[in-house]
Design a protein around this motif. Structure first.
Motif, mmCIF file in Angstrom:
data_model
loop_
_atom_site.group_PDB
_atom_site.id
_atom_site.type_symbol
_atom_site.label_atom_id
_atom_site.label_comp_id
_atom_site.label_asym_id
_atom_site.label_seq_id
_atom_site.Cartn_x
_atom_site.Cartn_y
_atom_site.Cartn_z
ATOM 1 N N LEU A 12 78.657 48.904 54.405
ATOM 2 C CA LEU A 12 78.309 47.607 55.005
ATOM 3 C C LEU A 12 79.053 46.501 54.268
ATOM 4 O O LEU A 12 79.329 46.618 53.073
ATOM 5 N N ARG A 13 79.344 45.435 54.977
ATOM 6 C CA ARG A 13 79.944 44.264 54.341
ATOM 7 C C ARG A 13 78.850 43.573 53.510
ATOM 8 O O ARG A 13 77.663 43.779 53.752
ATOM 9 N N PRO A 14 79.239 42.714 52.518
ATOM 10 C CA PRO A 14 78.215 42.161 51.617
ATOM 11 C C PRO A 14 77.053 41.479 52.342
ATOM 12 O O PRO A 14 75.886 41.716 52.033
ATOM 13 N N LEU A 15 77.364 40.676 53.326
ATOM 14 C CA LEU A 15 76.296 39.956 54.026
ATOM 15 C C LEU A 15 75.425 40.922 54.834
ATOM 16 O O LEU A 15 74.200 40.772 54.895
ATOM 17 N N GLU A 16 76.072 41.930 55.424
ATOM 18 C CA GLU A 16 75.304 42.949 56.165
ATOM 19 C C GLU A 16 74.401 43.718 55.207
ATOM 20 O O GLU A 16 73.256 44.040 55.530
ATOM 21 N N GLN A 24 63.379 41.555 45.223
ATOM 22 C CA GLN A 24 62.247 40.906 44.553
ATOM 23 C C GLN A 24 62.530 39.466 44.164
ATOM 24 O O GLN A 24 61.648 38.621 44.244
ATOM 25 N N ILE A 25 63.749 39.150 43.754
ATOM 26 C CA ILE A 25 64.005 37.746 43.412
ATOM 27 C C ILE A 25 64.055 36.886 44.678
ATOM 28 O O ILE A 25 63.665 35.721 44.662
ATOM 29 N N ALA A 26 64.491 37.492 45.786
ATOM 30 C CA ALA A 26 64.452 36.740 47.051
ATOM 31 C C ALA A 26 62.999 36.400 47.380
ATOM 32 O O ALA A 26 62.683 35.278 47.805
ATOM 33 N N GLY A 27 62.109 37.355 47.148
ATOM 34 C CA GLY A 27 60.682 37.124 47.388
ATOM 35 C C GLY A 27 60.128 36.033 46.478
ATOM 36 O O GLY A 27 59.399 35.142 46.935
ATOM 37 N N LEU A 28 60.508 36.106 45.203
ATOM 38 C CA LEU A 28 60.030 35.097 44.249
ATOM 39 C C LEU A 28 60.480 33.697 44.667
ATOM 40 O O LEU A 28 59.701 32.743 44.650
ATOM 41 N N ALA A 29 61.761 33.595 45.032
ATOM 42 C CA ALA A 29 62.310 32.285 45.403
ATOM 43 C C ALA A 29 61.645 31.767 46.674
ATOM 44 O O ALA A 29 61.262 30.592 46.754
ATOM 45 N N ALA A 30 61.492 32.640 47.653
ATOM 46 C CA ALA A 30 60.884 32.214 48.919
ATOM 47 C C ALA A 30 59.473 31.688 48.664
ATOM 48 O O ALA A 30 59.076 30.645 49.197
ATOM 49 N N GLU A 31 58.751 32.380 47.814
ATOM 50 C CA GLU A 31 57.376 31.991 47.502
ATOM 51 C C GLU A 31 57.338 30.637 46.801
ATOM 52 O O GLU A 31 56.449 29.821 47.053
ATOM 53 N N LEU A 89 78.082 35.849 61.513
ATOM 54 C CA LEU A 89 77.682 34.484 61.898
ATOM 55 C C LEU A 89 76.314 34.523 62.578
ATOM 56 O O LEU A 89 75.454 33.678 62.324
ATOM 57 N N THR A 90 76.130 35.510 63.417
ATOM 58 C CA THR A 90 74.836 35.642 64.102
ATOM 59 C C THR A 90 73.717 35.926 63.103
ATOM 60 O O THR A 90 72.627 35.359 63.207
ATOM 61 N N LEU A 91 74.002 36.776 62.108
ATOM 62 C CA LEU A 91 72.983 37.059 61.088
ATOM 63 C C LEU A 91 72.585 35.770 60.365
ATOM 64 O O LEU A 91 71.404 35.518 60.121
ATOM 65 N N LEU A 92 73.583 34.943 60.019
ATOM 66 C CA LEU A 92 73.290 33.679 59.327
ATOM 67 C C LEU A 92 72.437 32.777 60.215
ATOM 68 O O LEU A 92 71.439 32.198 59.767
ATOM 69 N N ALA A 93 72.830 32.667 61.479
ATOM 70 C CA ALA A 93 72.114 31.784 62.405
ATOM 71 C C ALA A 93 70.679 32.277 62.623
ATOM 72 O O ALA A 93 69.727 31.496 62.564
ATOM 73 N N ASP A 94 70.537 33.575 62.831
ATOM 74 C CA ASP A 94 69.215 34.131 63.162
ATOM 75 C C ASP A 94 68.241 34.074 61.998
ATOM 76 O O ASP A 94 67.028 34.015 62.197
ATOM 77 N N THR A 95 68.752 34.155 60.769
ATOM 78 C CA THR A 95 67.851 34.221 59.611
ATOM 79 C C THR A 95 67.634 32.866 58.951
ATOM 80 O O THR A 95 66.830 32.736 58.033
ATOM 81 N N GLY A 96 68.387 31.842 59.362
ATOM 82 C CA GLY A 96 68.245 30.524 58.728
ATOM 83 C C GLY A 96 68.842 30.475 57.333
ATOM 84 O O GLY A 96 68.538 29.587 56.535
ATOM 85 N N THR A 97 69.724 31.430 57.033
ATOM 86 C CA THR A 97 70.391 31.460 55.721
ATOM 87 C C THR A 97 71.347 30.267 55.599
ATOM 88 O O THR A 97 71.994 29.890 56.571
ATOM 89 N N ASP A 145 70.463 44.111 55.316
ATOM 90 C CA ASP A 145 69.835 45.427 55.290
ATOM 91 C C ASP A 145 68.700 45.474 54.267
ATOM 92 O O ASP A 145 67.682 46.137 54.465
ATOM 93 N N LEU A 146 68.872 44.740 53.162
ATOM 94 C CA LEU A 146 67.850 44.722 52.112
ATOM 95 C C LEU A 146 66.739 43.707 52.402
ATOM 96 O O LEU A 146 65.784 43.592 51.642
ATOM 97 N N GLY A 147 66.908 42.915 53.438
ATOM 98 C CA GLY A 147 65.903 41.897 53.756
ATOM 99 C C GLY A 147 66.023 40.648 52.893
ATOM 100 O O GLY A 147 65.046 39.919 52.697
ATOM 101 N N VAL A 148 67.223 40.409 52.377
ATOM 102 C CA VAL A 148 67.411 39.292 51.441
ATOM 103 C C VAL A 148 67.828 38.001 52.153
ATOM 104 O O VAL A 148 67.672 36.905 51.621
ATOM 105 N N LEU A 149 68.335 38.125 53.397
ATOM 106 C CA LEU A 149 68.736 36.895 54.106
ATOM 107 C C LEU A 149 67.494 36.099 54.500
ATOM 108 O O LEU A 149 66.428 36.655 54.711
#
Ligand SMILES: [Zn+2]
Length: 470
Positions: free
Chosen positions: A247-251, A215-222, A276-284, A255-259
């Protein structure tokens, strides 16, 4: 330089500033100048053109100087400044033993003074923006906002949204509504503030419930704000996450949709190719903190690989020391030692990579790309006037490389934030810096004595005695 240069610059403007060169993303532009008005760059271009276009402005000439963007510190803890040296020689995860007890011992005055001291050190080191990852001090976070504003530095101000005990496994389904309410109010509070930009923070993924993270990821994105989380920093943290979630922290965050572009992942030193791929693909975005890696980490973030993969990242001090040039140098040096030597990569980013990520890349990572990080028309006039006529820089062959490897804070003549002169030769122009330092020294003593800090490493002198004992 004219003897009344300081007088000419210490005004509200508008100014026409004419250094020897302006540092643009493409490289140094000799003979260029800038017009500053209402806190922003109104024009950037060849000095002659600007003089013709703005005949009413008296030019301020700065021979022997480079005008460059201010550095962005993408990861700081402003209220930890009373204990920088308490971490030296300590094993990792010192936040549990040093930082949390120290911050919790701060009262309103000491939190304000600690944050203002950190802001002063940052300004002296050429940082015009700092991202604070959220204080654990039990004071209204607006105390930190005031300290930043009074010091004259731009601040991305994190509000800690932890609502789980990271050592017990809190599997509550719902987010704590009080935390969400505070988060929303925090983001609204600094809307339109010229220097303070609201941000949300969670210390480590385990410190908040899954629903809260979402939810805070949603608030920030908004709100177009960032969420700052320490991620994949230490082996202990990675292993805790594996035991708890498989899962590792970033994974786990993925998984939670926070990236996503709103997430500023601090450290990210221990990354698998998949992550690294997760970071690249999500724009994190990531804060690469090379000095923190050397002083209290387990690994060095693969920043060269991130640059190659187009992963967004800035450079952060993590409160280690506030010198933008030395940070850029450490960023290059750490990549070279950790990766470049092993692969025979003698270029290791070719100098410019580290200047770029210390300025524009950092502004992007902390969510201020449209506001600062570059000398460009329309952006906030956050810049440095750097003396390039000294023995270290005058015989120039390749200025960007030289700034990375031979630059340091002594060469910074002036620091501007939001179009206002904030520091001249290391001293604040609008307030009493030395008096603040004296007060900080008094308060640091009593605060650290009061705080239940646990250290395992002796002081340097005690270590020597021990090592030389028969
Ligand atoms: Zn940190």
């Amino acid at each position: 330089m004219n003897h009344n240069t300081l007088e000419l610059l210490d005004r509200t403007g508008p100014f026409l500033i004419e250094p020897d060169a302006v540092l643009l993303p493409e490289g140094p532009a000799p003979g260029w100048a800038v017009v500053v008005a209402d806190g922003a760059f109104r024009a950037v271009g060849p000095a002659e053109e600007l003089r013709r276009a703005h005949p009413h402005l008296e030019g301020v000439r700065l021979p022997g100087h480079l005008l460059m963007p201010g550095f962005i510190d993408a990861h700081h803890h402003l209220t930890q400044s009373f204990g920088s040296a308490l971490a030296f020689g300590e094993p990792s995860e010192i936040f549990r033993r040093v930082w949390v007890p120290l911050e919790e011992a701060l009262d309103e005055e000491s939190a304000y003074v600690a944050a203002k001291l950190a802001a002063l050190e940052a300004l002296r080191g050429g940082f015009t923006t700092v991202a604070d990852a959220g204080t654990r001090a039990g004071v209204d976070v607006d105390v930190i906002a005031s300290a930043a504003r009074d010091a004259g530095i731009r601040c991305v101000l994190g509000l800690v949204c932890n609502d789980a005990d990271d050592l017990t496994d809190d599997r509550s389904e719902d987010a704590d509504p009080a935390v969400l309410d505070r988060a929303e109010k925090h983001l609204a509070r600094y809307e339109g503030d010229p220097l303070v930009h609201g941000s949300l923070a969670v210390s480590v993924p385990e410190a908040a419930r899954s629903a809260t993270l979402r939810q805070i990821a949603g608030l920030a994105a908004e709100a177009g704000a960032t969420v700052q989380i320490h991620v994949n920093e230490h082996l202990a943290g990675v292993e805790r996450s594996l035991l708890r979630h498989g899962l590792r922290p970033l994974e786990h965050l993925h998984d939670l949709g926070v990236l996503g572009p709103h997430l500023l992942a601090a450290h990210a030193t221990l990354l698998t190719p998949r992550e690294l791929t997760l970071l690249a693909d999500t724009g994190t975005a990531v804060s690469y903190n090379p000095v923190a890696s050397a002083w209290k980490g387990n690994a060095v973030a693969p920043a060269l690989a991130m640059a190659e993969r187009g992963i967004r990242f800035g450079l952060g001090t993590d409160g280690t020391r506030g010198d933008g040039f030395r940070l850029a140098d450490a960023a290059e040096f750490a990549q070279r030692i950790a990766y470049g030597l092993a692969s025979g990569d003698s270029s290791c980013g070719a100098g410019w990579t580290w200047l770029e990520h210390a300025t524009r890349g950092g502004a992007d990572a902390v969510g201020l790309r449209a506001r600062t990080g570059t000398v460009a028309e329309g952006l906030a006039a956050d810049f440095l006037l750097v003396d390039v006529a000294n023995p270290e820089l005058a015989l120039s062959w390749d200025l960007p490389w030289e700034l990375v490897r031979r630059g340091n804070r002594d060469q910074i003549t002036a620091v501007f934030v939001g179009g206002r002169l904030r520091l001249w030769r290391g001293l604040p122009t609008a307030w009493d810096g030395p008096a603040l330092v004296r007060r900080a020294a008094e308060l640091a003593r009593t605060t650290v004595e009061r705080a239940p800090v646990t250290r395992t490493h002796p002081t340097s002198t005690a270590a020597r005695t021990r090592s030389t004992a028969p």
